[in-house]
Design a protein around this motif. Sequence first.
Motif, PDB file in Angstrom:
ATOM      1  N   UNK A   1      47.764  49.010  47.348  1.00  0.00           N
ATOM      2  CA  UNK A   1      48.130  50.006  48.351  1.00  0.00           C
ATOM      3  C   UNK A   1      46.895  50.354  49.169  1.00  0.00           C
ATOM      4  N   UNK A   2      47.137  50.829  50.381  1.00  0.00           N
ATOM      5  CA  UNK A   2      46.052  51.171  51.287  1.00  0.00           C
ATOM      6  C   UNK A   2      45.957  52.687  51.442  1.00  0.00           C
ATOM      7  N   UNK A   3      44.736  53.173  51.463  1.00  0.00           N
ATOM      8  CA  UNK A   3      44.513  54.597  51.649  1.00  0.00           C
ATOM      9  C   UNK A   3      43.510  54.792  52.782  1.00  0.00           C
ATOM     10  N   UNK A   4      43.864  55.656  53.699  1.00  0.00           N
ATOM     11  CA  UNK A   4      42.961  55.985  54.802  1.00  0.00           C
ATOM     12  C   UNK A   4      42.133  57.199  54.389  1.00  0.00           C
ATOM     13  N   UNK A   5      40.826  56.991  54.309  1.00  0.00           N
ATOM     14  CA  UNK A   5      39.918  58.047  53.855  1.00  0.00           C
ATOM     15  C   UNK A   5      39.274  58.706  55.063  1.00  0.00           C
TER      16      UNK A   5
ATOM     17  N   UNK B   1      38.540  47.120  43.340  1.00  0.00           N
ATOM     18  CA  UNK B   1      39.230  46.512  42.199  1.00  0.00           C
ATOM     19  C   UNK B   1      38.417  46.614  40.917  1.00  0.00           C
ATOM     20  N   UNK B   2      39.126  46.607  39.791  1.00  0.00           N
ATOM     21  CA  UNK B   2      38.493  46.570  38.477  1.00  0.00           C
ATOM     22  C   UNK B   2      38.028  45.156  38.155  1.00  0.00           C
ATOM     23  N   UNK B   3      36.959  45.072  37.381  1.00  0.00           N
ATOM     24  CA  UNK B   3      36.525  43.769  36.876  1.00  0.00           C
ATOM     25  C   UNK B   3      37.374  43.390  35.665  1.00  0.00           C
TER      26      UNK B   3
ATOM     27  N   UNK C   1      43.452  47.810  44.457  1.00  0.00           N
ATOM     28  CA  UNK C   1      44.124  46.648  43.866  1.00  0.00           C
ATOM     29  C   UNK C   1      44.431  46.893  42.390  1.00  0.00           C
ATOM     30  N   UNK C   2      45.618  46.450  41.973  1.00  0.00           N
ATOM     31  CA  UNK C   2      46.002  46.471  40.561  1.00  0.00           C
ATOM     32  C   UNK C   2      46.304  45.042  40.135  1.00  0.00           C
ATOM     33  N   UNK C   3      45.609  44.563  39.086  1.00  0.00           N
ATOM     34  CA  UNK C   3      45.734  43.167  38.669  1.00  0.00           C
ATOM     35  C   UNK C   3      45.831  43.034  37.150  1.00  0.00           C
ATOM     36  N   UNK C   4      46.212  41.824  36.727  1.00  0.00           N
ATOM     37  CA  UNK C   4      46.097  41.433  35.326  1.00  0.00           C
ATOM     38  C   UNK C   4      44.627  41.146  35.059  1.00  0.00           C
ATOM     39  N   UNK C   5      44.020  41.933  34.196  1.00  0.00           N
ATOM     40  CA  UNK C   5      42.572  41.845  33.961  1.00  0.00           C
ATOM     41  C   UNK C   5      42.209  41.001  32.751  1.00  0.00           C
ATOM     42  N   UNK C   6      43.177  40.254  32.234  1.00  0.00           N
ATOM     43  CA  UNK C   6      42.903  39.378  31.086  1.00  0.00           C
ATOM     44  C   UNK C   6      42.666  37.935  31.507  1.00  0.00           C
ATOM     45  N   UNK C   7      42.630  37.679  32.812  1.00  0.00           N
ATOM     46  CA  UNK C   7      42.535  36.307  33.313  1.00  0.00           C
ATOM     47  C   UNK C   7      41.092  35.806  33.342  1.00  0.00           C
ATOM     48  N   UNK C   8      40.934  34.499  33.519  1.00  0.00           N
ATOM     49  CA  UNK C   8      39.621  33.872  33.647  1.00  0.00           C
ATOM     50  C   UNK C   8      39.004  34.227  34.998  1.00  0.00           C
ATOM     51  N   UNK C   9      37.719  33.927  35.169  1.00  0.00           N
ATOM     52  CA  UNK C   9      37.046  34.236  36.430  1.00  0.00           C
ATOM     53  C   UNK C   9      37.693  33.489  37.594  1.00  0.00           C
ATOM     54  N   UNK C  10      38.141  32.267  37.351  1.00  0.00           N
ATOM     55  CA  UNK C  10      38.762  31.481  38.421  1.00  0.00           C
ATOM     56  C   UNK C  10      40.086  32.110  38.841  1.00  0.00           C
TER      57      UNK C  10
END
Length: 268
Positions: A232-236, A41-43, A10-19
């Motif tokens: 994106x999905x990766x099959x390991x 995902x990153x915290x 997952x790639x997200x905006x990491x500046x958001x609140x916990x909610x």
Amino acid sequence: MSYRKTVAVVRLDLSSSSRVYAESINEVLEHISSNVNLLLCLSSVNSLHDFINGYRMYNNYRNYVRNVTKKLLNVARRRGVSIAITPIIRKGGNKAYFSTGVIPPLGQPFFKAGNILPINDKISSNKTTEVFDVGGIKLCFIYLKELEVPEAARVCKFLGSDIIVSVNPPLLTERDPELTLKLGVVRAVENNIPLVGLGGYLSNRKLQQPTFLINSSGDVVDFYNDYEPAVFEVEIERLYRLVRLDLMRRYIKLIKEISTYQTHRDLP
């Protein structure tokens, strides 16, 4: 017997609140296939940055982590998918460390030891690193500057890892994003192991680190470096690597010796 598991990166905006962060994870799960066993995902980085740089007390950071974990636990149970969130700061005695938090759909969250190198005087090095097992598939995490240290990825190899996850949060990663990708290619080829670059972005600061997948031959399979959410999905596939704990311990010792030498050299 062949083992294969599907992981969603997952790639997200990491500046958001916990909610908002938890809501974003929930929304991502609308767009993944039913084959996914784990969401990676990153915290959010603001609270991490504040603690690492001495702007926030650990108790405040811990309360933030509990709040996020509670929200993601509800998401994991409702969706029936495990969520791995990293880095999470954990404290043992008077020292703090990076770890990866794993939130399963059943049971309680648990944590895997993370960084080999110390981050600064706030984040110490773990005594060892641990792999995360997803139904027989082994994921190994390296953090921040460890991507620049060949021996760190080699530790993952000798732990029998099937994929290396390089954790590169924006704001915490002091590296040109293009160099992050190039280093990822080198580490994948050196160890003949696929590598995921776990990055994200801060929309309010216009900072980002790329999110990507590199196969064991060094080919870039997936790549994102913009300011939009993505998954994106990766099959390991299980690589059946020989575990060499003796060599793993030697490499960890070498990494720490090099780190200590460089620290002493840099002192005035």
